[in-house]
Enzyme design. Structure first.
Site, PDB file in Angstrom:
ATOM      1  N   ARG A   2       0.814  -1.154   0.073  1.00  0.00           N
ATOM      2  CA  ARG A   2      -0.075   0.158  -0.027  1.00  0.00           C
ATOM      3  C   ARG A   2       0.871   1.345  -0.073  1.00  0.00           C
ATOM      4  NH1 ARG A   2      -2.086  -3.632   4.023  1.00  0.00           N
ATOM      5  NH2 ARG A   2      -4.098  -4.513   3.476  1.00  0.00           N
ATOM      6  N   LYS A  37      -2.386  -2.743   7.812  1.00  0.00           N
ATOM      7  CA  LYS A  37      -3.401  -2.511   8.620  1.00  0.00           C
ATOM      8  C   LYS A  37      -3.617  -3.112   9.903  1.00  0.00           C
ATOM      9  CE  LYS A  37      -6.117  -0.414   4.790  1.00  0.00           C
ATOM     10  NZ  LYS A  37      -7.565  -0.545   3.814  1.00  0.00           N
ATOM     11  N   HIS A  71      -2.364   3.012  -6.256  1.00  0.00           N
ATOM     12  CA  HIS A  71      -2.818   2.396  -5.650  1.00  0.00           C
ATOM     13  C   HIS A  71      -3.315   0.900  -6.630  1.00  0.00           C
ATOM     14  CE1 HIS A  71      -4.804  -0.014  -2.073  1.00  0.00           C
ATOM     15  NE2 HIS A  71      -5.746  -0.119  -2.974  1.00  0.00           N
ATOM     16  N   ARG A 100      -0.781  -1.842  -6.971  1.00  0.00           N
ATOM     17  CA  ARG A 100      -0.956  -2.782  -6.073  1.00  0.00           C
ATOM     18  C   ARG A 100      -2.148  -4.036  -6.507  1.00  0.00           C
ATOM     19  NH1 ARG A 100      -1.174  -4.699  -0.327  1.00  0.00           N
ATOM     20  NH2 ARG A 100      -3.322  -4.879   0.300  1.00  0.00           N
ATOM     21  N   HIS A 153      -4.157  -9.063   3.744  1.00  0.00           N
ATOM     22  CA  HIS A 153      -5.549  -9.041   3.958  1.00  0.00           C
ATOM     23  C   HIS A 153      -5.815  -9.658   5.337  1.00  0.00           C
ATOM     24  CE1 HIS A 153      -6.623  -8.144  -0.719  1.00  0.00           C
ATOM     25  NE2 HIS A 153      -6.251  -6.998   0.280  1.00  0.00           N
ATOM     26  N   TYR A 194     -10.051 -10.483  -6.268  1.00  0.00           N
ATOM     27  CA  TYR A 194      -9.196 -10.762  -7.769  1.00  0.00           C
ATOM     28  C   TYR A 194      -9.550 -11.736  -8.389  1.00  0.00           C
ATOM     29  CZ  TYR A 194      -6.688  -6.831  -5.202  1.00  0.00           C
ATOM     30  OH  TYR A 194      -6.282  -5.780  -4.551  1.00  0.00           O
TER      31      TYR A 194
END
Length: 299
Positions: free
Chosen positions: A151, A174, A242, A245, A268, A277
């Site tokens: 990211r 994150k 982005h 990515r 994730h 995806y």
């Protein structure tokens, strides 16, 4: 002076004065060589006299030879830089290149950029910067996003202690979740080039990527550099930092990566976030089928 002298001076300027990457030097010199030999040029003054309509005809001939919009846009950027260089060498007090907009790609549904477009975005973002170290910085950040799936906040959170990069890098994403991502040789070299060129001291606990005044690099600066390169290449507005990515993930999935591995590489929290995806890749597969299958349009 001969054509070889012109091209030799251009090559030295790119490699020594502008300190461009070997890939960029080859591409820019090749573009200049095609123009020089097509128009039988042998002096800076002759190159400096080229105007927008001359470039338009030259690029039209190149397009007739089969190059894509993105390749034509990259060639136009190279030739504008070559002409500006020639005008400066000829003593022009305002050596601006001819004003000519690059070709535009037809806009469609948002989609990941191709591997070639991802590489071109990173290279052109580097080439478009006013200072070498800033161009090296922008190229390094974009290659981290495409080559390792970071990211933008993760790339900008790297610190001086993270260089030199190895074959892998531990990043914090994150929710404070840590993961290990691979580092491609081209990315490792790009970060090393930036670190060597950066005029600010890269202390262990200070941000690795710096703004022009030495403060932490902001996401907005990366986004603006990408937007300039995107426009020059004629790429759609969806070709953002982005999107690199997303392209990393889509291209790995298309090459056979399994969802669990992809989930780990992307950081994730749930597999559901990664499964999007599969839909992107399926959509790409269906579009290729529709374009390629001889009876698809009749179905």
């Amino acid at each position: 002076m001969s054509a070889a002298d012109l091209l030799g001076a251009w090559r030295r300027h790119l490699a020594e004065s502008r300190r461009r990457s070997p890939h960029t030097v080859r591409a820019y010199v090749a573009a200049a060589s095609r123009l020089v030999h097509a128009r039988d040029l042998s002096a800076f003054e002759q190159v400096a006299a080229i105007e927008a309509h001359d470039l338009r005809r030259h690029l039209a001939a190149r397009r007739a030879g089969g190059i894509s919009n993105a390749s034509a846009a990259r060639e136009l950027s190279a030739l504008k830089a070559f002409i500006a260089f020639a005008r400066a060498e000829s003593g022009d007090p305002d050596p601006a290149p001819p004003r000519l907009r690059g070709p535009r790609l037809r806009k469609g549904l948002p989609r990941p950029v191709t591997p070639d477009d991802a590489a071109n975005l990173a290279e052109l973002a580097g080439d478009s910067a006013r200072e070498h170290w800033i161009g090296a910085r922008d190229r390094a950040v974009l290659l981290l996003m495409y080559g390792s799936g970071l990211r933008i906040a993760e790339a900008l959170s790297l610190q001086g202690r993270d260089v030199p990069l190895g074959e892998t890098l531990q990043v914090t994403g994150k929710g404070g979740k840590q993961r290990v991502v691979p580092i491609l040789p081209i990315t490792r070299d790009a970060v090393a080039e930036y670190a060597a060129a950066c005029p600010w001291p890269l202390s262990a606990k200070e941000p690795l990527f710096r703004g022009a005044k030495g403060g932490p690099l902001s996401p907005g600066m990366v986004q603006r550099a990408t937007a300039r390169a995107r426009r020059a290449l004629g790429l759609p507005d969806s070709a953002t930092p982005h999107a690199l990515r997303h392209s990393f993930a889509t291209h790995l999935l298309g090459a056979g990566a399994d969802l669990r591995s992809l989930q780990e590489l992307l950081g994730h929290a749930s597999l559901g976030s990664t499964q999007i995806y599969t839909r992107v890749d399926a959509a790409s597969l269906l579009e290729n089928y529709r374009l390629a299958h001889p009876r698809a349009k009749k179905a």
